[in-house]
Design a protein around this motif. Structure first.
Motif, short mmCIF file in Angstrom:
data_model
loop_
_atom_site.label_atom_id
_atom_site.label_comp_id
_atom_site.label_asym_id
_atom_site.label_seq_id
_atom_site.Cartn_x
_atom_site.Cartn_y
_atom_site.Cartn_z
N SER A 8 0.35 -1.24 -0.02
CA SER A 8 0.00 0.07 0.18
C SER A 8 0.95 0.97 0.00
O SER A 8 1.66 1.33 0.75
N PHE A 9 1.23 2.25 -0.55
CA PHE A 9 1.35 3.63 -0.74
C PHE A 9 0.42 4.22 0.06
O PHE A 9 1.30 5.38 0.55
N GLY A 10 -0.75 4.31 0.99
CA GLY A 10 -0.98 4.74 2.09
C GLY A 10 -1.54 6.10 1.36
O GLY A 10 -1.32 7.71 2.35
N SER A 30 -4.84 0.83 7.82
CA SER A 30 -3.17 0.47 6.97
C SER A 30 -2.76 -0.74 8.24
O SER A 30 -2.32 -1.66 7.78
N ILE A 31 -3.56 -0.64 9.75
CA ILE A 31 -3.60 -1.42 10.55
C ILE A 31 -4.62 -2.53 9.93
O ILE A 31 -4.49 -3.21 10.59
N GLU A 32 -5.79 -1.50 9.76
CA GLU A 32 -6.89 -2.27 10.01
C GLU A 32 -6.90 -3.66 8.64
O GLU A 32 -7.24 -4.70 8.92
N PHE A 47 4.27 -1.68 2.91
CA PHE A 47 3.85 -0.46 3.12
C PHE A 47 4.90 0.26 2.23
O PHE A 47 6.10 0.71 2.74
N ARG A 48 4.72 1.65 1.73
CA ARG A 48 5.86 2.36 1.20
C ARG A 48 5.86 3.57 1.98
O ARG A 48 4.93 4.07 1.98
N GLN A 55 0.93 10.89 2.14
CA GLN A 55 1.21 9.16 2.21
C GLN A 55 1.96 8.61 3.04
O GLN A 55 2.66 9.51 4.06
N LEU A 56 1.90 7.43 3.28
CA LEU A 56 2.87 6.70 4.75
C LEU A 56 4.65 7.73 4.24
O LEU A 56 5.04 7.73 3.71
N GLY A 57 4.65 7.77 5.47
CA GLY A 57 6.36 8.81 5.82
C GLY A 57 6.89 7.80 7.20
O GLY A 57 7.72 8.19 7.00
N SER A 58 6.96 7.85 7.85
CA SER A 58 7.14 7.26 8.67
C SER A 58 6.63 5.98 9.44
O SER A 58 5.99 5.55 9.95
N PRO A 59 7.62 5.01 9.15
CA PRO A 59 7.07 3.13 8.71
C PRO A 59 7.14 2.54 10.15
O PRO A 59 5.89 1.53 10.49
#
Length: 340
Positions: A8-10, A30-32, A47-48, A55-59
Motif C-alpha cells: 500500500s502507498f497509503g 493500514s493497520i486494519e 507499506f511504501r 502518503q505514509l512517511g514514518s514506517p
C-alpha cells in the motif's frame, strides 16, 4: 507455494471520492488492512514510504502497531529511502519493531523514487558529496552503516562512569533483534543494481517498473533481473537462500463493483516512459475475469521466478474493498496457478 502480500502507498485525500481523508485515516486503515489480510490467509503487509506527500512517511510506528495487532503475517516496507535515514536511529527503531513483531519484519530499503520536493533529503540534514548530487552514494553509505550495526557488533566506547553498569567491551546499538540482518531487502530498479544487491547479501525487491528498457516485455526483463541476482548471489558465496519479491497490480473482476472500477483496464499493456532522465519500462495492470487472468498470469516469467508476490492495492477505496481484492486473488487465482 508462493508468499502473497499486499503493498500500500497509503494515499489520503480530502475528497468525496476517497475513503481515506487524513493521515490518521491512512495509518489506522493500514493497520486494519494488515489484520484483515492475516485473517484471509495472506502472508504479508507492506507499506511504501514517501516524504513530503499525503502518503505514509514514518514506517516504524505503523509497523509496530500492526505487529501488536497481528500474529503471523510478515510486515514490511517497499521501500524506505535511505538518503533520509540516520542509520543508527533506524537500527534502534527497526530492532524494536522486529522484537514487537516476534521477528516478522521484512524491511525493503533503497535510494527511493522521484521525490515530491527537490533534494528532500537535504531538509533532513543530509548532504551528498558534489560528485553525488542525486544521493545514490549517500543511500548506499547509510545502508552499509545500517547493515553493520544491526549485526550486533560493539563499536561505541563506554563511559568509564556510566549511569548504569555496562557489559565488558565496546557497546552496540540496542535493542538487537537476531536474524533481522537476513530480512533486509533492496528495491532494485535495474539488472546491475540487482547484482549489487546480491553482493551485499540483501534480498531482492523488484517493483512494477525498471529504469531500463531492452525492448522485451516487462516480465521477461524482470525475470532476467532476478536471474542475474541469483547468479550474483551464488558467486558471492552467501550461506543462505535469498528471497525475491515482485509487485503486481492484479484485479479479478468477480462482482459489479469490480467491473465498474477495472473493466476498462482489461487491455492494459506495458508502458515505456522516462524516469530520472532515462528510459524506463512500466509493467501492465492485470484486470479481468478469473479465467482470463489465470491464463495471463501463468505466462508472467518474473512472478514464476519470485517466491513472494506483492499486490499493489488502491488504498483510497477503503479497507473492505481492498480486503475483497486480496481475497479474490487468494481464492480465484492462487490455487489454479499453484501459488497455494
Amino acid at each position: 507455494m508462493k508468499k502473497i502480500g499486499f503493498l500500500s502507498f497509503g494515499h489520503w485525500s480530502d475528497s468525496p471520492h476517497s475513503a481515506v481523508r487524513s493521515g490518521a485515516d491512512t495509518l489506522l486503515q493500514s493497520i486494519e488492512l494488515a489484520v484483515a489480510a492475516e485473517e484471509l490467509g495472506a502472508d504479508g503487509a507492506y507499506f511504501r514510504v514517501h516524504h513530503f506527500a499525503q502518503q505514509l512517511g514514518s514506517p516504524f510506528p505503523l509497523l509496530s502497531a500492526a505487529a501488536a495487532r497481528t500474529n503471523r503475517i510478515e510486515l514490511g516496507t517497499g521501500v524506505i529511502d535511505m538518503r533520509y535515514e540516520n542509520p543508527l536511529y533506524m537500527a534502534e527503531d527497526a530492532g524494536a519493531a522486529d522484537l514487537i513483531s516476534g521477528g516478522r519484519l521484512q524491511l525493503g530499503i533503497s535510494r527511493g523514487s522521484p521525490e515530491q520536493v527537490v533534494d528532500g533529503f537535504r531538509y533532513f540534514g543530509y548532504e551528498p558529496s558534489p560528485s553525488d548530487p542525486a544521493g545514490a552514494d549517500l543511500a548506499r553509505d547509510h545502508t552499509a552503516r545500517f547493515l553493520e550495526v544491526i549485526g550486533g557488533q560493539g563499536f561505541a566506547r563506554p563511559n568509564p562512569r556510566p549511569m548504569f553498569p555496562n557489559p565488558p567491551g565496546l557497546l552496540r546499538i540496542e535493542p538487537q533483534s537476531p536474524g533481522l540482518r537476513d530480512r533486509i531487502w533492496w528495491g532494485a530498479g535495474s539488472r546491475a543494481t540487482a547484482e549489487w544487491t546480491a553482493a551485499q547479501g540483501m534480498n531482492l525487491m523488484s517493483s512494477t517498473l525498471l529504469t531500463e528498457d531492452t525492448g522485451v516485455p516487462f516480465h521477461q526483463l524482470q525475470a532476467e533481473q532476478i536471474q542475474r541476482f541469483r547468479d550474483a548471489w551464488t558467486a558471492a558465496g552467501h550461506d543462505r537462500e535469498p528471497r525475491v519479491s515482485v509487485s503486481r497490480s492484479i484485479f479479478p473482476i468477480v462482482n459489479d463493483l469490480d467491473k465498474q472500477l477495472f473493466w476498462q483496464q482489461r487491455g492494459s499493456s506495458d508502458q515505456v516512459g522516462f524516469l530520472d532522465g532515462g528510459t524506463a519500462r512500466f509493467g501492465r495492470t492485470y484486470a479481468g475475469e478469473p479465467d482470463k487472468l489465470i491464463a495471463e498470469l501463468a505466462e508472467d516469467e518474473a512472478i514464476a521466478a519470485a517466491d513472494t508476490l506483492l499486490l499493489t492495492v488502491p488504498n483510497q477505496l477503503g479497507v473492505d474493498y481492498n480486503a475483497h481484492v486480496i481475497e479474490a486473488v487468494l481464492t480465484h487465482l492462487a490455487p489454479e496457478l499453484g501459488w497455494r
